[in-house]
Design a protein around this motif. Structure first.
Motif, PDB file in Angstrom:
ATOM      1  N   UNK A 218       1.476   0.369  11.871  1.00  0.00           N
ATOM      2  CA  UNK A 218       0.541   1.352  12.434  1.00  0.00           C
ATOM      3  C   UNK A 218      -0.870   1.141  11.900  1.00  0.00           C
ATOM      4  N   UNK A 219      -0.973   0.719  10.654  1.00  0.00           N
ATOM      5  CA  UNK A 219      -2.294   0.484  10.060  1.00  0.00           C
ATOM      6  C   UNK A 219      -3.033  -0.621  10.804  1.00  0.00           C
ATOM      7  N   UNK A 220      -2.293  -1.595  11.332  1.00  0.00           N
ATOM      8  CA  UNK A 220      -2.922  -2.675  12.086  1.00  0.00           C
ATOM      9  C   UNK A 220      -3.648  -2.144  13.312  1.00  0.00           C
ATOM     10  N   UNK A 221      -3.185  -1.016  13.838  1.00  0.00           N
ATOM     11  CA  UNK A 221      -3.825  -0.396  14.994  1.00  0.00           C
ATOM     12  C   UNK A 221      -4.860   0.653  14.583  1.00  0.00           C
ATOM     13  N   UNK A 222      -4.603   1.319  13.461  1.00  0.00           N
ATOM     14  CA  UNK A 222      -5.472   2.421  13.049  1.00  0.00           C
ATOM     15  C   UNK A 222      -6.745   1.955  12.357  1.00  0.00           C
ATOM     16  N   UNK A 223      -6.699   0.783  11.730  1.00  0.00           N
ATOM     17  CA  UNK A 223      -7.854   0.281  10.985  1.00  0.00           C
ATOM     18  C   UNK A 223      -8.828  -0.469  11.887  1.00  0.00           C
ATOM     19  N   UNK A 224     -10.096  -0.376  11.537  1.00  0.00           N
ATOM     20  CA  UNK A 224     -11.090  -1.230  12.166  1.00  0.00           C
ATOM     21  C   UNK A 224     -10.818  -2.678  11.741  1.00  0.00           C
ATOM     22  N   UNK A 225     -11.266  -3.663  12.525  1.00  0.00           N
ATOM     23  CA  UNK A 225     -11.146  -5.054  12.057  1.00  0.00           C
ATOM     24  C   UNK A 225     -11.828  -5.207  10.703  1.00  0.00           C
ATOM     25  N   UNK A 226     -11.108  -5.781   9.745  1.00  0.00           N
ATOM     26  CA  UNK A 226     -11.641  -5.923   8.397  1.00  0.00           C
ATOM     27  C   UNK A 226     -11.393  -4.720   7.526  1.00  0.00           C
ATOM     28  N   UNK A 227     -10.727  -3.679   8.058  1.00  0.00           N
ATOM     29  CA  UNK A 227     -10.406  -2.496   7.263  1.00  0.00           C
ATOM     30  C   UNK A 227      -9.302  -2.783   6.266  1.00  0.00           C
ATOM     31  N   UNK A 228      -9.140  -1.898   5.301  1.00  0.00           N
ATOM     32  CA  UNK A 228      -8.228  -2.125   4.190  1.00  0.00           C
ATOM     33  C   UNK A 228      -6.979  -1.240   4.246  1.00  0.00           C
ATOM     34  N   UNK A 229      -5.868  -1.827   3.818  1.00  0.00           N
ATOM     35  CA  UNK A 229      -4.615  -1.116   3.578  1.00  0.00           C
ATOM     36  C   UNK A 229      -4.314  -1.237   2.093  1.00  0.00           C
ATOM     37  N   UNK A 230      -4.104  -0.106   1.440  1.00  0.00           N
ATOM     38  CA  UNK A 230      -3.870  -0.094  -0.001  1.00  0.00           C
ATOM     39  C   UNK A 230      -2.621   0.737  -0.279  1.00  0.00           C
ATOM     40  N   UNK A 231      -1.596   0.101  -0.859  1.00  0.00           N
ATOM     41  CA  UNK A 231      -0.311   0.755  -1.065  1.00  0.00           C
ATOM     42  C   UNK A 231       0.132   0.635  -2.524  1.00  0.00           C
ATOM     43  N   UNK A 232       0.806   1.675  -3.000  1.00  0.00           N
ATOM     44  CA  UNK A 232       1.542   1.592  -4.258  1.00  0.00           C
ATOM     45  C   UNK A 232       3.011   1.377  -3.910  1.00  0.00           C
ATOM     46  N   UNK A 233       3.601   0.329  -4.481  1.00  0.00           N
ATOM     47  CA  UNK A 233       4.993   0.005  -4.200  1.00  0.00           C
ATOM     48  C   UNK A 233       5.709  -0.322  -5.508  1.00  0.00           C
ATOM     49  N   UNK A 234       6.977  -0.651  -5.395  1.00  0.00           N
ATOM     50  CA  UNK A 234       7.755  -1.016  -6.579  1.00  0.00           C
ATOM     51  C   UNK A 234       7.564  -2.500  -6.887  1.00  0.00           C
ATOM     52  N   UNK A 235       7.628  -2.877  -8.156  1.00  0.00           N
ATOM     53  CA  UNK A 235       7.527  -4.304  -8.496  1.00  0.00           C
ATOM     54  C   UNK A 235       8.566  -5.150  -7.771  1.00  0.00           C
ATOM     55  N   UNK A 236       9.706  -4.540  -7.421  1.00  0.00           N
ATOM     56  CA  UNK A 236      10.793  -5.283  -6.785  1.00  0.00           C
ATOM     57  C   UNK A 236      10.524  -5.584  -5.315  1.00  0.00           C
ATOM     58  N   UNK A 237       9.603  -4.866  -4.672  1.00  0.00           N
ATOM     59  CA  UNK A 237       9.430  -5.094  -3.241  1.00  0.00           C
ATOM     60  C   UNK A 237       7.984  -5.320  -2.793  1.00  0.00           C
ATOM     61  N   UNK A 238       7.026  -5.204  -3.704  1.00  0.00           N
ATOM     62  CA  UNK A 238       5.632  -5.320  -3.291  1.00  0.00           C
ATOM     63  C   UNK A 238       5.309  -6.736  -2.814  1.00  0.00           C
ATOM     64  N   UNK A 239       5.914  -7.765  -3.440  1.00  0.00           N
ATOM     65  CA  UNK A 239       5.646  -9.135  -3.009  1.00  0.00           C
ATOM     66  C   UNK A 239       6.253  -9.420  -1.640  1.00  0.00           C
ATOM     67  N   UNK A 240       7.383  -8.787  -1.350  1.00  0.00           N
ATOM     68  CA  UNK A 240       8.026  -8.992  -0.049  1.00  0.00           C
ATOM     69  C   UNK A 240       7.101  -8.568   1.078  1.00  0.00           C
ATOM     70  N   UNK A 241       6.527  -7.379   0.965  1.00  0.00           N
ATOM     71  CA  UNK A 241       5.642  -6.901   2.021  1.00  0.00           C
ATOM     72  C   UNK A 241       4.346  -7.703   2.051  1.00  0.00           C
TER      73      UNK A 241
END
Length: 287
Positions: A218-241
């Motif tokens: 959804x962020x790909x549609x909601x953000x302007x081109x060049x906009x940022x997505x910033x997430x807090x995730x677990x060490x076990x899955x942050x690299x996967x995403x």
């Protein structure tokens, strides 16, 4: 009250809990701020204070979060009300706010905090970026009401929406979120404190990415081109995403928290030519 304080400290220490919490419990039982209590430690406790203190201690030893007992937590310098069933803001999430404030955002950025809970991220960003237009979504009415109450108390204007993920917003410069990211299997080893928080704010499928993945789409549609997505995730899955987003043309990197754990995902939406015409991505803007 020094003897009572030491007894509380000893009981907490035996249970493997920070003995510094004893001062909070005693202050709550005495109906005094911590600073005022420190000035009265040499005096004997007033009638009923010891009983109240041990009742609070018993509840705390059962795993009940200290923040819920106190009814308030400080987050990025803001005093936020908290309530059972609503996620307690963690120190790690303050790092997410710091990363957001360091981004090269435009002078009047449009920012969305997804899954706002107590309103912690949205309110901290509004306090430090007063010129920003800040939105916040939440699917839990109880949490949303608490966030709105915190915003009123702090006199910080944020637009709150009872909606999932990006809530249909578009034209955003930043989407930031501390989404549920624990794998379902973590329930078997989770500390007792987590029993009192909303599981919908904690667990997200087998990998812990059942919310973060659709949020990124959804962020790909909601953000302007060049906009940022910033997430807090677990060490076990942050690299996967991060790898998945890189494969979709995003600039994505993993950053560490203060404890040195891989914790944050910072990604930038691909330029317009990489994702198609902007008009196909934008929904109705909120005025």
């Amino acid at each position: 009250m020094i003897r009572l304080l030491r007894e509380l400290q000893g009981r907490l220490r035996e249970a493997g809990l920070p003995e510094g919490e004893a001062l909070d419990l005693l202050a709550l039982a005495a109906g005094l701020p911590r600073k005022a209590l420190l000035l009265r430690l040499a005096a004997p406790p007033a009638e009923g204070v010891a009983e109240k203190a041990f009742a609070l201690l018993k509840k705390r030893l059962s795993g009940y979060p200290l923040q819920y007992l106190l009814g308030e937590v400080e987050f990025f310098g803001l005093p936020l009300k908290v309530a059972e069933g609503v996620l307690v803001p963690r120190p790690e999430t303050e790092g997410l706010v710091e990363l957001a404030l360091a981004l090269p955002l435009p002078p009047r950025p449009r920012i969305l905090d997804v899954g706002t809970g107590t309103g912690a991220i949205a309110l901290a960003l509004k306090r430090h970026l007063p010129e920003a237009e800040v939105f916040a979504t939440e699917i839990d009415p109880k949490a949303l009401a608490l966030a709105q109450e915190n915003a009123r108390r702090l006199e910080l204007p944020v637009s709150f929406l009872l909606a999932p993920l990006t809530g249909g917003l578009s034209g955003l410069d930043l989407v930031v979120s501390n989404p549920p990211y624990l794998p379902e299997g973590y329930k078997e080893v989770a500390p007792p404190e987590l029993r009192f928080e909303n599981p919908l704010a904690l667990y997200a499928g087998e990998e812990g990415l059942a919310v973060a993945r659709p949020l990124a789409r959804e962020a790909a549609k909601a953000l302007k081109p060049g906009g940022f997505l910033l997430l807090e995730l677990a060490p076990e899955n942050v690299h996967t995403l991060a790898r998945e987003l890189q494969g979709q043309g995003w600039e994505a990197e993993v950053l560490r928290d203060l404890a040195g754990r891989d914790r944050y995902l910072r990604a930038r939406r691909p330029p317009q030519e990489a994702v198609g015409q902007e008009g196909a991505l934008r929904g109705p803007e909120v005025p």
